[in-house]
Design a protein around this motif. Structure first.
Motif, PDB file in Angstrom:
ATOM      1  N   SER A   1      33.213  62.589  22.007  1.00  0.00           N
ATOM      2  CA  SER A   1      32.354  62.114  22.901  1.00  0.00           C
ATOM      3  C   SER A   1      33.065  60.992  23.619  1.00  0.00           C
ATOM      4  N   ASP A   2      34.213  60.527  23.183  1.00  0.00           N
ATOM      5  CA  ASP A   2      35.046  59.344  23.812  1.00  0.00           C
ATOM      6  C   ASP A   2      35.711  59.790  25.053  1.00  0.00           C
ATOM      7  N   MET A   3      36.122  60.877  24.948  1.00  0.00           N
ATOM      8  CA  MET A   3      37.273  61.398  25.988  1.00  0.00           C
ATOM      9  C   MET A   3      36.738  61.313  27.259  1.00  0.00           C
TER      10      MET A   3
ATOM     11  N   MET B   1      38.264  51.703  29.615  1.00  0.00           N
ATOM     12  CA  MET B   1      39.552  50.721  29.640  1.00  0.00           C
ATOM     13  C   MET B   1      39.149  49.404  29.781  1.00  0.00           C
ATOM     14  N   LEU B   2      39.355  48.421  28.855  1.00  0.00           N
ATOM     15  CA  LEU B   2      39.144  46.864  29.199  1.00  0.00           C
ATOM     16  C   LEU B   2      40.645  46.124  29.045  1.00  0.00           C
ATOM     17  N   MET B   3      40.396  45.061  29.921  1.00  0.00           N
ATOM     18  CA  MET B   3      41.717  44.158  29.713  1.00  0.00           C
ATOM     19  C   MET B   3      41.065  42.778  30.170  1.00  0.00           C
TER      20      MET B   3
ATOM     21  N   ARG C   1      32.849  50.803  21.432  1.00  0.00           N
ATOM     22  CA  ARG C   1      33.649  50.446  20.414  1.00  0.00           C
ATOM     23  C   ARG C   1      34.945  50.611  20.679  1.00  0.00           C
ATOM     24  N   ASN C   2      35.939  49.604  20.144  1.00  0.00           N
ATOM     25  CA  ASN C   2      37.581  49.694  20.600  1.00  0.00           C
ATOM     26  C   ASN C   2      37.734  51.034  19.740  1.00  0.00           C
ATOM     27  N   VAL C   3      38.634  51.812  20.520  1.00  0.00           N
ATOM     28  CA  VAL C   3      39.202  53.058  19.923  1.00  0.00           C
ATOM     29  C   VAL C   3      40.491  53.052  19.532  1.00  0.00           C
TER      30      VAL C   3
ATOM     31  N   ILE D   1      42.661  47.891  25.976  1.00  0.00           N
ATOM     32  CA  ILE D   1      41.910  48.665  24.779  1.00  0.00           C
ATOM     33  C   ILE D   1      41.165  49.674  25.506  1.00  0.00           C
ATOM     34  N   PHE D   2      41.406  50.940  24.764  1.00  0.00           N
ATOM     35  CA  PHE D   2      40.462  52.191  25.281  1.00  0.00           C
ATOM     36  C   PHE D   2      39.052  51.818  24.278  1.00  0.00           C
ATOM     37  N   MET D   3      38.190  52.352  25.062  1.00  0.00           N
ATOM     38  CA  MET D   3      36.849  52.340  24.392  1.00  0.00           C
ATOM     39  C   MET D   3      35.877  53.428  24.516  1.00  0.00           C
TER      40      MET D   3
END
Length: 317
Positions: free
Chosen positions: A177-179, A189-191, A243-245, A296-298
């Motif tokens: 479900s994160d895809m 995506m967070l920076m 959540r950080n993936v 990071i991907f989340m």
């Protein structure tokens, strides 16, 4: 006993959301937003209308090869802008091209479904947006009348992407479900500004970079450089929880100026990133190669509306 995959009850503020960006088409220009809804498929525009722009719900692919196309190979793609046009269409615009209205495909037996080759030989499904859009893209990208097609994802009729087995084995918090739809991996995506600012200090003064080169959905101000690497749970605003993936590994796309569509001749900032942000974990090396990481991907655990200026929190347990 609290489950390990449950969000924490206590939060610690680490900064604020300074930029919020939606990318309607993979590799096209981004759209700066003041607010956005966070859904399991990524961010989308806020509003009461029947049509919303959603993150990377469109994809460009080759007419003959059926392979997805990006600005890594066709840099001019980053200059194509997308906007809503009425209740059933979007408008495409690009330098030296007439504006084009593209009607959004609706579920129908007459839709032309395609299977497009994605990363690592994976395939994704899409609905073709018609010959007029294809001709417009081909003219802009190839200076030809054909060769490129535009596809769109229909949520209710198309299968969800499945994570690569190797990624599931390496990144234990990654869920199906994160895809994202047509994003490289996850829906978010967070920076952080501080990490980008630190990167700038390590490069020559004649090299200029902007956050948009890294194409984050969320940009955070006020945190310590690179501390996002260790954030496990993230909350933005009052309700949206992530959540950080995994780390976001970087490629030549980062060397592409989003305003000029010109790649940096010194391959910056990728060259500098490789000098100090190289992936070193053996398990990650197996699936990522020697790519450097930044951001990071989340995955989403609780939906919500986020706004520029919202506080950003991390789990404090």
């Amino acid at each position: 006993m609290k489950r390990i995959d449950s969000p924490p009850q206590k939060w610690r503020r680490v900064g604020e959301l300074s930029e919020l960006t939606l990318f309607p088409v993979k590799s096209f220009a981004g759209i700066s937003l003041q607010d956005a809804e966070c859904t399991e498929y990524g961010i989308q525009t806020v509003g009461d209308g029947p049509l919303k722009l959603r993150d990377r719900f469109f994809i460009v692919y080759g007419e003959q090869t059926k392979e997805f196309k990006t600005a890594r190979t066709y840099p001019k793609m980053v200059l194509i802008n997308v906007s809503l046009d009425g209740t059933d269409a979007v408008k495409l615009s690009a330098p030296d091209m007439p504006e084009l209205r593209v009607k959004i495909p609706q579920p129908s037996e007459n839709n032309k479904h395609e299977r497009c080759t994605f990363w690592y030989g994976d395939t994704v499904e899409t609905v073709d947006c018609g010959d007029t859009a294809a001709q417009w893209l081909s003219k802009y990208m190839l200076n030809q009348d054909c060769g490129m097609r535009l596809g769109y994802y229909l949520v209710d009729t198309m299968p969800r992407r499945v994570p690569f087995k190797e990624y599931m084995q390496c990144y234990k918090t990654l869920r199906s479900s994160d895809m994202g739809v047509y994003s490289d991996l996850c829906s978010f995506m967070l920076m952080t500004e501080s990490s980008i600012d630190d990167l700038k200090t390590r490069m020559s003064s004649d090299v200029s970079i902007v956050p948009r080169q890294f194409r984050p959905n969320f940009l955070v101000r006020g945190s310590v450089p690179y501390e996002e690497d260790k954030w496990e749970w993230i909350k933005i605003g009052e309700t949206a929880v992530f959540r950080n993936v995994k780390p976001c590994t970087r490629c030549v796309f980062t060397t592409l100026n989003p305003v000029t569509a010109v790649m940096d001749p010194k391959r910056e900032p990728l060259r500098t990133l490789k000098g100090y942000r190289q992936v070193t974990d053996p398990a990650m090396l197996k699936v990522e190669g020697t790519s450097p990481a930044l951001g990071i991907f989340m995955g989403l655990y609780h939906t919500g509306t986020v706004r520029v200026g919202d506080d950003v929190f991390v789990g404090d347990e």
